[in-house]
Design a protein around this motif. Structure first.
Motif, mmCIF file in Angstrom:
data_model
loop_
_atom_site.group_PDB
_atom_site.id
_atom_site.type_symbol
_atom_site.label_atom_id
_atom_site.label_comp_id
_atom_site.label_asym_id
_atom_site.label_seq_id
_atom_site.Cartn_x
_atom_site.Cartn_y
_atom_site.Cartn_z
ATOM 1 N N VAL A 1 0.860 -1.255 0.061
ATOM 2 C CA VAL A 1 0.029 -0.018 0.064
ATOM 3 C C VAL A 1 0.951 1.263 0.075
ATOM 4 O O VAL A 1 1.695 1.144 1.052
ATOM 5 N N TYR A 2 0.700 2.278 -0.973
ATOM 6 C CA TYR A 2 1.498 3.233 -1.140
ATOM 7 C C TYR A 2 0.918 4.776 -0.757
ATOM 8 O O TYR A 2 -0.257 4.674 -0.539
ATOM 9 N N GLY A 3 1.789 5.451 -0.792
ATOM 10 C CA GLY A 3 1.412 6.973 -0.265
ATOM 11 C C GLY A 3 1.037 7.821 -1.471
ATOM 12 O O GLY A 3 1.079 9.078 -1.330
ATOM 13 N N SER A 4 1.646 7.359 -2.512
ATOM 14 C CA SER A 4 1.511 8.025 -4.055
ATOM 15 C C SER A 4 1.368 7.133 -5.171
ATOM 16 O O SER A 4 1.164 5.758 -4.887
ATOM 17 N N ALA A 5 0.934 7.872 -6.272
ATOM 18 C CA ALA A 5 0.839 6.988 -7.566
ATOM 19 C C ALA A 5 1.893 7.164 -8.641
ATOM 20 O O ALA A 5 1.650 8.019 -9.504
ATOM 21 N N TYR A 6 3.051 6.971 -8.147
ATOM 22 C CA TYR A 6 4.455 7.674 -8.791
ATOM 23 C C TYR A 6 4.384 6.463 -9.771
ATOM 24 O O TYR A 6 4.203 5.404 -9.572
ATOM 25 N N PRO A 7 5.254 6.873 -11.046
ATOM 26 C CA PRO A 7 5.513 6.047 -12.050
ATOM 27 C C PRO A 7 6.789 5.014 -11.834
ATOM 28 O O PRO A 7 7.431 5.307 -11.029
ATOM 29 N N GLU A 8 6.801 4.042 -12.562
ATOM 30 C CA GLU A 8 7.938 3.033 -12.523
ATOM 31 C C GLU A 8 9.132 3.807 -12.994
ATOM 32 O O GLU A 8 8.996 4.939 -13.585
ATOM 33 N N ALA A 9 10.395 3.384 -12.572
ATOM 34 C CA ALA A 9 11.610 3.994 -12.777
ATOM 35 C C ALA A 9 11.871 4.340 -14.350
ATOM 36 O O ALA A 9 12.882 5.238 -14.532
ATOM 37 N N SER A 10 11.551 3.455 -15.242
ATOM 38 C CA SER A 10 11.842 3.686 -16.716
ATOM 39 C C SER A 10 11.255 4.875 -17.393
ATOM 40 O O SER A 10 11.581 5.255 -18.328
ATOM 41 N N ILE B 1 -6.294 8.118 2.939
ATOM 42 C CA ILE B 1 -6.310 7.512 1.608
ATOM 43 C C ILE B 1 -4.923 7.031 1.334
ATOM 44 O O ILE B 1 -3.920 7.286 2.160
ATOM 45 N N ALA B 2 -4.872 5.890 0.437
ATOM 46 C CA ALA B 2 -3.688 5.365 0.218
ATOM 47 C C ALA B 2 -3.934 4.652 -1.301
ATOM 48 O O ALA B 2 -5.029 5.120 -2.021
ATOM 49 N N PHE B 3 -2.689 4.123 -1.882
ATOM 50 C CA PHE B 3 -2.976 3.841 -3.379
ATOM 51 C C PHE B 3 -2.258 2.275 -3.361
ATOM 52 O O PHE B 3 -1.360 2.137 -2.582
ATOM 53 N N VAL B 4 -2.871 1.565 -4.326
ATOM 54 C CA VAL B 4 -2.669 0.216 -4.467
ATOM 55 C C VAL B 4 -2.642 -0.098 -6.245
ATOM 56 O O VAL B 4 -3.216 0.693 -6.850
ATOM 57 N N LYS B 5 -1.398 -0.563 -6.527
ATOM 58 C CA LYS B 5 -1.283 -0.991 -7.967
ATOM 59 C C LYS B 5 -2.220 -1.791 -8.457
ATOM 60 O O LYS B 5 -2.810 -2.833 -7.968
ATOM 61 N N LYS B 6 -2.887 -1.336 -9.757
ATOM 62 C CA LYS B 6 -3.779 -2.448 -10.479
ATOM 63 C C LYS B 6 -3.094 -3.614 -10.544
ATOM 64 O O LYS B 6 -4.203 -4.698 -10.458
ATOM 65 N N SER B 7 -1.901 -3.895 -10.880
ATOM 66 C CA SER B 7 -1.415 -5.177 -10.984
ATOM 67 C C SER B 7 -1.357 -6.107 -10.020
ATOM 68 O O SER B 7 -1.270 -7.350 -9.961
ATOM 69 N N ASP B 8 -1.657 -5.424 -8.510
ATOM 70 C CA ASP B 8 -1.542 -6.049 -7.357
ATOM 71 C C ASP B 8 -3.072 -6.667 -6.896
ATOM 72 O O ASP B 8 -3.160 -7.102 -5.886
ATOM 73 N N VAL B 9 -4.046 -6.121 -7.467
ATOM 74 C CA VAL B 9 -5.360 -6.337 -6.928
ATOM 75 C C VAL B 9 -6.363 -7.043 -7.955
ATOM 76 O O VAL B 9 -6.266 -7.332 -8.937
ATOM 77 N N LEU B 10 -7.602 -7.514 -7.067
ATOM 78 C CA LEU B 10 -8.648 -7.914 -7.689
ATOM 79 C C LEU B 10 -9.921 -6.760 -7.501
ATOM 80 O O LEU B 10 -9.955 -6.730 -6.458
ATOM 81 N N ILE B 11 -10.695 -6.834 -8.699
ATOM 82 C CA ILE B 11 -11.685 -5.798 -8.494
ATOM 83 C C ILE B 11 -13.036 -6.877 -8.296
ATOM 84 O O ILE B 11 -13.181 -7.678 -9.074
#
Length: 638
Positions: free
Chosen positions: A549-558, A622-632
């Motif tokens: 669980v993250y505190g931002s929606a920052y992009p990947e390093a690349s 509030i917080a953020f989770v990656k789409k690739s990590d979750v099930l809707i």
């Protein structure tokens, strides 16, 4: 018969004792509790006024407009002000950076301006140690009176007994070098004298300023030589009193990145969508807040709202990024609104004119920037996450328990009882929105280990079991080895009005929700503290024991490679256990606003990535989770 020599010695001794008594009376007062004796506060004002020949109405009204006659338990405001007279010591304003951008900005927020060091000036005038003025209410009032008297003597050469003659000294006491801000403070002081003021304290005692029709004489004002700025036309909603005073934007040294108090941008046209409006309380007076943003402080906000009448000052254009949230990602996607007041005394400051003016402003901004009027996007500073675990612990907790979110959203035309969030979903049987009756909800609270008077509050306590005898839940970062507390600033065990959670269990009188990785219970007989909510239900993907669980929606390093700039890492603040379910928003892209240099927009970049995120209500924040990590789950899953 006593010899003449002995008589002379006796006379000298008595004169010395008398002199010491007078000095003690004028300068050092016996230490007391930080809040002082409420029953003697009125007498303390009168005594200080008499000693320094300041009209008591001037002294009391200055104090009222600075602090509402509250000492704040000896703790400084965000601009380093102490006691009922708000004597300032900028070296103590260490928490300013928690409200601003701490990413590659200077760690110093000090100023040599005299307006930020009135504590030292007052201490010198009354020959008392500065520490005593911080902690002792009587001494603090003496210091404030001495300072006003000194200002009056500098400006007029005399101490008039007529409060009409003190306008210039009051304007100087504001600490502002801006004409509009200083005179606005003075105008409010005289308005308070004209209308009168009264406050009854929960610990006993009443302080009263009798109404008196006083017309200020402003002839001493020009001696302050306050510059008048050309204020542009404010972009404003209808039906509000708004002025435009630009916050300081200046390079503070030759060091790259040492500038303030905000960043230039072109939102939303540069690709940064404005998604949030952050509600703050300023922890300092209206004029003090404005003055802070006009000085070298590394902090700013887009708007400031006055308690007494709801006047709004616009200080940073919404297209630019103010340093207000303590989270650079949230800063780059938000508008910050400071409300005059102190979180511990919220109900004293959060006035109806303030609520109404704020709601008009928010409705206007929400419409202009397409911001949903729901609690996922109109949030308190206390609901902004930290960018890493350490920052999560130190994040602010304003506007806190006494901000009436239910009333505020009624004014916004988006009541919780008709909740529909930004994704357009109707109420779902499995989701509850916290909504206690603000007027009758008066939980026990404390601050600095002292109990507070029970007041109308916006939250419900969360317990480990469905019982008032069970421990309060504990946020793993705040209290890793203990239980939650009743402290007002302990946000880890409080669910706030308007926030939505997935209901996992129900007894006759208690409801359980997934909250911060735990099963949390709150008292809710016949759903008295909730209304049905809506949203997307999110859980960890199949096979995962937990997800970050993250505190931002920052992009990947690349994503940073195309601009040739260093990648900004993203650190989890929590782990969401498998099987838990949280309420979220529609998926959003990832981005980072790169702005490191003063007034060089050609070097600024909006870095967009391939990673996508869901925003969730994870705990109090509030917080953020990656789409690739979750099930809707299906929106109406139950």
């Amino acid at each position: 018969m006593v010899k003449k020599k002995h008589v002379h010695l006796l006379i000298i001794s008595w004169l010395l004792i008398l002199f010491l008594f007078i000095c003690t009376s004028n300068a050092t007062v016996h230490a007391e509790s930080p809040n002082g004796s409420r029953t003697s506060l009125q007498a303390d004002f009168q005594k200080a006024a008499d000693i320094y020949h300041v009209p008591v109405s001037i002294l009391m009204s200055v104090s009222y407009n600075e602090t509402r006659w509250e000492s704040h338990n000896g703790q400084p405001s965000t601009s380093g002000g102490y006691g009922v007279m708000h004597l300032t010591d900028s070296d103590s304003s260490v928490d300013l950076l928690a409200k601003g951008d701490v990413l590659n900005k200077s760690a110093s927020a000090k100023s040599s301006d005299q307006g930020t060091h009135t504590l030292a000036q007052a201490a010198k005038l009354i020959n008392a140690p500065p520490q005593l003025l911080k902690k002792d209410t009587k001494t603090n009032i003496l210091g404030g009176a001495a300072l006003l008297a000194d200002y009056q003597k500098q400006l007029t050469g005399t101490h008039s007994s007529d409060p009409e003659d003190w306008y210039g000294a009051v304007a100087k006491y504001s600490g502002s070098a801006d004409y509009d801000t200083a005179t606005d403070f003075a105008d409010q002081v005289y308005k308070t004298i004209k209308e009168g003021a009264v406050r009854t304290f929960s610990s006993g005692g009443t302080v009263r300023l009798q109404a008196k029709n006083v017309k200020p004489d402003k002839t001493s004002l020009p001696h302050l030589q306050l510059p008048k700025h050309k204020h542009g036309n404010a972009d404003e909603p209808k039906g509000v009193d708004m002025q435009n005073i630009p916050a300081l934007y200046e390079a503070f040294s030759d060091t790259d990145g040492d500038y303030g108090n905000y960043d230039l941008a072109n939102r939303p046209y540069d690709g940064q969508k404005i998604r949030y409006i952050i509600i703050h309380d300023s922890e300092v007076s209206y004029e003090g807040t404005i003055n802070t943003f006009l000085q070298k402080s590394y902090v700013s906000s887009h708007y400031v709202i006055r308690s007494s009448d709801g006047q709004i000052t616009k200080m940073v254009d919404p297209k630019d990024v103010a340093w207000h949230a303590g989270n650079w990602y949230i800063n780059s996607h938000s508008i910050g609104i400071e409300h005059e007041g102190y979180a511990v005394e919220g109900s004293t400051w959060y006035s109806e004119p303030m609520y109404r003016a704020s709601a008009k402003l928010v409705k206007y901004l929400a419409k202009k920037y397409d911001i949903p009027l729901d609690r996922e996007h109109i949030i308190g500073h206390e609901e902004v996450p930290g960018l890493n675990p350490a920052r999560q612990v130190s994040m602010h907790w304003d506007p806190a328990a006494y901000w009436n979110w239910t009333h505020y959203f009624d004014l916004l035309g988006a009541p919780f009882s008709k909740k529909r969030n930004s994704i357009g979903l109707k109420k779902s049987q499995g989701i509850v929105t916290i909504n206690p009756n603000y007027k009758t909800n008066k939980p026990e609270t404390s601050y600095n280990n002292q109990p507070l008077e029970p007041k109308p509050s916006n939250f419900v306590y969360l317990y480990t079991e469905p019982s008032f005898n069970a421990p309060l839940i504990s946020d793993p970062l705040l209290h890793p080895n203990g239980s939650g507390t009743t402290a007002l600033n302990d946000w880890g065990d409080k669910a706030v009005a308007g926030r939505s959670y997935y209901k996992v269990a129900q007894t006759k009188n208690w409801t359980a929700i997934d909250f911060g990785g735990q099963k949390a219970w709150f008292y809710n007989p016949k759903s008295m503290n909730t209304v049905p909510g809506s949203g997307i239900l999110i859980t960890a993907k199949k096979g995962a024991e937990s997800i970050p669980v993250y505190g931002s929606a920052y992009p990947e390093a690349s994503a940073y490679d195309q601009f040739g700039i260093p990648a900004v890492g993203i650190t989890p603040i929590y782990s969401m256990p498998a099987g838990q379910i949280y309420v979220g928003e529609k998926v959003t892209g990832s981005d980072y606003y790169y702005a490191k240099l003063f007034n060089k927009p050609e070097t600024y970049h909006v870095v967009s990535g391939q990673d996508q995120y869901y925003q969730i209500s994870y705990n109090h924040r509030i917080a953020f989770v990656k789409k690739s990590d979750v099930l809707i789950l299906h929106p109406f899953f139950h």
